[in-house]
Design an enzyme around this catalytic site. Sequence first.
Site, PDB file in Angstrom:
ATOM      1  N   CYS A 182       0.790  -1.165   0.113  1.00  0.00           N
ATOM      2  CA  CYS A 182       0.031  -0.241  -0.024  1.00  0.00           C
ATOM      3  C   CYS A 182       0.888   1.266   0.161  1.00  0.00           C
ATOM      4  CB  CYS A 182      -0.780   0.057   1.170  1.00  0.00           C
ATOM      5  SG  CYS A 182      -2.060  -1.207   1.184  1.00  0.00           S
ATOM      6  N   HIS A 222      -2.844   7.434   2.731  1.00  0.00           N
ATOM      7  CA  HIS A 222      -3.407   6.336   2.090  1.00  0.00           C
ATOM      8  C   HIS A 222      -4.698   5.873   2.734  1.00  0.00           C
ATOM      9  CE1 HIS A 222      -3.841   2.107   0.976  1.00  0.00           C
ATOM     10  NE2 HIS A 222      -3.599   1.714   2.213  1.00  0.00           N
ATOM     11  N   ASN A 231     -10.028   0.390   0.205  1.00  0.00           N
ATOM     12  CA  ASN A 231      -8.534   0.363   0.272  1.00  0.00           C
ATOM     13  C   ASN A 231      -8.013  -0.068  -1.104  1.00  0.00           C
ATOM     14  OD1 ASN A 231      -5.755  -0.037   0.554  1.00  0.00           O
ATOM     15  ND2 ASN A 231      -5.727  -1.120   2.675  1.00  0.00           N
TER      16      ASN A 231
END
Length: 329
Positions: free
Chosen positions: A116, A250, A280
Site C-alpha cells: 500500500c 493512504h 482500500n
Amino acid sequence: MKDIFASLKSIASYIPPRCVSNADFEKTLDTSDEWISKRTGIKTRYFATPEQNTSDLAYEAGKLAIERAKLSPNDIDAVIVATLSPEYLTMPSTACIAAYKLGIQNKPAFDISGACSGFIYLLNVAKSFIESRTYDNILIIGAEKVSSVLDFEDRGTCVLFGDGGGAAVVSATTDRSQSILDVHIAANGKYGDLLYTPRFNATSNSPKQYLQMKGNEVFKQAVKTLAQDVKDILEHNAIRPQDVKFFVPHQANLRIINAVGEMLDFSPDQIVLTVQKYGNTSAASIPMAIDEIYKQGKLKNGDLLLLDAFGGGFTWGSALVYFNGENLQ
Ligand code: COA
C-alpha cells in the site's frame, strides 16, 4: 548548469465499473453495513470485471495521466508500476504490459513491490531518476486488482479492499517551488507475517491462497508509525501543518486517517477522504485520492500536498509535493 528537480506534472485515475455496497456483502457474509461503516468508514468499493486485468486499470489511468501532462506516449522515458496484485506472478511485469498497451516500446518498464506504500516508493524512484538527469518524463502508476487475491469468505479482509488505478507523470523542472520537495520511504520485514499475499512457492495443499491480515495489529502499528513519519517530514522541511493545502493519506481506514490527522491538528477541509467510496485500493489509493480533488477542481497548480502511506512488509512513507499540473478547465 541549472539544478533539476522532479515535479508532479499530472494526476489521473481509473475506477472500475462494478460498485459493491456493504449491503451487497450482507447477502453472503455474517456482516453488516453498520459494522463496516463504524470500524472502517467504508460504504462502497469498486471491483474490476472478470475480463479486466491489472494492466487494463494501469493503462486507463496511465493514458489519462499522459494526456493531462500534455505529452504523447513517445515522450515517456520510463514506466514504473506499483502493485500487490500483478497480472502475472513475476513476469512479464504489469508495467511491461501496460507500457505496450500505451504504445510505449523500447523504454524501461518495471514493477515495484511496496504494497500500500507503493505510490510513495514510486515517487522516490522517479524523483531519483529525474534529479540524476537519467530521464525527463516518467509515468508512475499504482494499479490494483486486489479482488483477485481476496478471500470472499473472510469478512475480516474482503470488505476492506477495492480495485482501481492511479497514475501520474513526473517531469523535470528547474523551479524548486514546483517540485516534489521531499520523499521518505522505509520498511521493516519483522512484521511481514501480519499482512501478506500467498507465497510464490506455496505447496499445493497450502491453505493460504489469499491475502491474510492480522487487522488489529496492523491498525496499531499503522497509527503509531504514520503519526511519527508525518511529523518527521514536516519538521525536516520546516513546514507547519497549516502550510499544507491537502493532507492525502493512504485510504485504508477512516479511523487510522482521523487518528493521524488529529495528532497533526489538520482541519477537516485539509484531509482528503475517499475511503468511504473506494475502500482500500492499496498502491492506487493515493493517486486516486489526489485525482478526486483534482476532478472536483479543488487542487490547483502550486498547492502543497502531504502524502503518507503504510502497508504490508511493513512498508511506509511520506512525501511533500507541490502540484505542478495544469488546473482543470
Ligand atoms: N463484519 C462483522 N464482524 C467482523 C467483521 C465484519 N466484516 N470483520 C471482523 N469482524 C469481527 C471479528 O471476527 C471479531 O469478532 P470476535 O470479537 O467475535 O472475535 C470482531 O469483529 C472484532 O474484530 P477485530 O479484528 O478486533 O476488529 P477491529 O476493531 O480491529 O477492526 C479492522 C477490524 C480490520 C477493520 C481493523 O483492525 C483495521 O482496519 N485494521 C487495519 C487494516 C488495514 O488498514 N490494513 C491495510 C493496511 S495498508
